[in-house]
Write an enzyme that holds these catalytic residues in place. Structure first.
Site, PDB file in Angstrom:
ATOM      1  N   GLY A  70      38.472  41.077  38.806  1.00  0.00           N
ATOM      2  CA  GLY A  70      39.433  41.412  39.977  1.00  0.00           C
ATOM      3  C   GLY A  70      40.387  41.658  40.255  1.00  0.00           C
ATOM      4  CB  SER A  71      43.326  39.245  39.245  1.00  0.00           C
ATOM      5  OG  SER A  71      43.013  37.941  39.737  1.00  0.00           O
ATOM      6  CG  ASN A 151      41.649  36.029  49.551  1.00  0.00           C
ATOM      7  OD1 ASN A 151      42.172  36.924  50.137  1.00  0.00           O
ATOM      8  ND2 ASN A 151      42.387  35.131  49.518  1.00  0.00           N
ATOM      9  CD  GLN A 179      35.668  36.847  49.645  1.00  0.00           C
ATOM     10  OE1 GLN A 179      35.396  37.371  50.265  1.00  0.00           O
ATOM     11  NE2 GLN A 179      37.671  36.587  48.275  1.00  0.00           N
ATOM     12  CG  HIS A 201      33.761  35.524  40.735  1.00  0.00           C
ATOM     13  ND1 HIS A 201      34.600  34.607  41.234  1.00  0.00           N
ATOM     14  CD2 HIS A 201      35.082  36.401  39.784  1.00  0.00           C
ATOM     15  CE1 HIS A 201      35.894  34.744  41.108  1.00  0.00           C
ATOM     16  NE2 HIS A 201      36.171  35.685  41.170  1.00  0.00           N
ATOM     17  CB  THR A 237      34.371  44.058  22.067  1.00  0.00           C
ATOM     18  OG1 THR A 237      34.984  44.422  20.939  1.00  0.00           O
ATOM     19  CG2 THR A 237      32.669  44.357  22.262  1.00  0.00           C
ATOM     20  CB  CYS A 324      44.838  31.466  44.255  1.00  0.00           C
ATOM     21  SG  CYS A 324      43.425  31.923  44.164  1.00  0.00           S
TER      22      CYS A 324
HETATM   23  C1  LIG Z   1      38.391  36.427  44.103  1.00  0.00           C
HETATM   24  C2  LIG Z   1      39.633  37.878  44.902  1.00  0.00           C
HETATM   25  C3  LIG Z   1      40.357  38.069  43.573  1.00  0.00           C
HETATM   26  C4  LIG Z   1      40.089  37.905  42.158  1.00  0.00           C
HETATM   27  O1  LIG Z   1      39.347  38.347  41.573  1.00  0.00           O
HETATM   28  P1  LIG Z   1      39.243  37.512  40.217  1.00  0.00           P
HETATM   29  O2  LIG Z   1      37.839  38.209  39.529  1.00  0.00           O
HETATM   30  O3  LIG Z   1      38.556  36.042  40.320  1.00  0.00           O
HETATM   31  O4  LIG Z   1      40.058  37.880  39.596  1.00  0.00           O
HETATM   32  C5  LIG Z   1      41.393  39.212  44.248  1.00  0.00           C
HETATM   33  N1  LIG Z   1      41.348  39.777  45.677  1.00  0.00           N
HETATM   34  C6  LIG Z   1      40.579  38.827  46.321  1.00  0.00           C
HETATM   35  C7  LIG Z   1      40.619  39.188  47.569  1.00  0.00           C
HETATM   36  C8  LIG Z   1      40.154  38.266  46.170  1.00  0.00           C
HETATM   37  O5  LIG Z   1      39.014  37.859  46.828  1.00  0.00           O
END
Ligand SMILES: *Cc1c(COP(=O)(O)O)cnc(C)c1O
Length: 395
Positions: A70-71, A151, A179, A201, A237, A324
């Site tokens: 997500g990051s 989050n 989220q 995840h 890949t 985090c």
């Molecule tokens: C968990 C989260 C992310 C980051 O996602 P990752 O897959 O852990 O890098 C970004 N934004 C929000 C709001 C999140 O809850």
């Protein structure tokens, strides 16, 4: 009983997703770029996943780009908005003070490179409004990026309204929907956003895989240079097992979503009612405008870290906010953005439940949390001073 109530940090992998993934580790291990049949079978899995993710979001398959998390999707969306703006001489970006660090730190980097960043203050209820965004837009604004669901406190932002304002003013609009996806309805066309990030995840898919929706016509800027994977926008890949697992998990999470939402909201309401009875406690964030499963409370006179360790001992996995930032003693930037004083922001507890949690687990949480709060307060010199009136109660 041990209750996992930290689903906003990450979730367990769904058995269905695991089952969909397994063949891609063993039999179907080809490289999707290869022309031979093992490669083409992997490419078919990739295509299925792209179509499945697109369908769940109301997008077209060619508007979905798979990423490593997500990051990464957040980074790519923001760097794209910044680069496209800069080509037209626009170097102003609007966001909010309570975004995830994947957004805030990317913006910080751009600020160091000469962009001007406006972080909108958040209202006390944990919401920013479309009017706030409209008032901040300038002729040189390139991008607005506002998260869909926060989050730490679970509040839902009016993304469709914000995107509408952006469209009217010709500004690109991105939302970090990590989220939101799999938990509330997310349809990119209804929302009207240009870009949207998600991470597998957070909805019972595997870790280490995410996706970025980018409306067709948006020329993404690469974060990872390499081969022609992802239409040339993300080298490397493809992680086919992960991508297939994400698609399977998303399909599962969005099937009967309304029913799941009603069920999880019921669990959350019991949590809010039960925890509100603890004296000198406070629910953070709007009572109504919140995601089904996330609650965040402050308990006066208590240190968040101690609370978490005791809850773990008593069989509850929770968080003090973002995974985090816990582990550091700084209070949450999200709670500070709501205007809470440091003393209060220190004692926060985030519980995030979802459709995998049971009513019995809520009973357990509601038994354990008040006990631990009472125990910690009994030992706390800060609480003693509050009770003796040496310092005034803030909640
Ligand atoms: C968990 C989260 C992310 C980051 O996602 P990752 O897959 O852990 O890098 C970004 N934004 C929000 C709001 C999140 O809850």
């Amino acid at each position: 009983m041990y209750v996992y109530a930290d689903n906003a940090a990450t979730t367990a992998l769904s058995p269905k997703a695991l089952e969909a993934m397994l063949p891609y580790f063993t039999e179907t291990y080809g490289n999707a770029s290869s022309l031979h049949s093992p490669g083409q079978r992997a490419a078919e899995g990739l295509l299925w996943a792209r179509e499945t993710v697109a369908a769940a979001l109301g997008a077209e398959a060619r508007e979905i780009y798979f990423t490593g998390c997500g990051s990464e999707a957040d980074n790519q969306a923001i760097l794209t908005g910044a680069a496209l703006g800069a080509r037209k001489g626009k170097k102003h970006i609007i966001s909010t003070a309570f975004e995830h660090h994947a957004v805030l730190h990317t913006l910080k980097k751009l600020e160091n490179e000469g962009y001007e960043i406006t972080l909108l203050p958040v209202h006390e209820n944990g919401v920013v409004t479309a009017e706030d965004v409209a008032a901040a837009i300038r002729p040189d604004t390139a991008l607005v990026t506002v998260m869909f669901v926060n989050n730490e406190i679970g509040t839902v932002q009016p993304i469709a309204d914000i995107a509408k304002v952006c469209r009217e003013k010709g500004v690109l609009c991105h939302t970090d929907a990590v989220q939101a996806v799999g938990h509330i309805p997310v349809n990119v066309k209804d929302l009207g956003v240009d870009m949207l990030s998600l991470a597998a995840h957070k909805f019972h898919g595997p870790k280490g895989v995410g996706a970025l929706y980018a409306r067709k016509g948006i020329a993404l800027v690469n974060v990872i240079e390499g081969g022609q994977q992802e239409r040339g926008k993300r080298g490397g890949t493809e992680n086919i097992p992960g991508i297939v697992g994400m698609a399977a998990a998303l399909q599962e999470a969005t099937t009967d979503l309304e029913q799941h939402m009603a069920y999880v909201t019921g669990l959350r309401e019991r949590l809010i009612e039960g925890l509100s009875q603890i004296p000198h406690s406070r629910l953070n964030g709007d009572r109504e405008k919140r995601a089904p499963g996330t609650v965040n409370f402050c308990f006066e006179g208590i240190e968040g870290e101690g609370l978490l360790l005791w809850l773990d001992q008593k069989g509850v996995a929770a968080s003090s906010g973002s995974a985090c930032t816990s582990g550091s003693l700084d209070p949450s930037h999200v709670l500070l953005a709501l205007g809470l004083p440091h003393e209060i922001a220190h004692g926060s507890l985030r519980l995030s439940v979802d459709s995998w949690n049971t009513p019995e687990e809520i009973d357990h949480i509601l038994q354990v949390v008040p006990e631990v709060v009472r125990y910690l307060r009994d030992m706390s010199p800060v609480w003693d001073e509050l009770e003796r009136g040496v310092t005034p109660h803030l909640i």
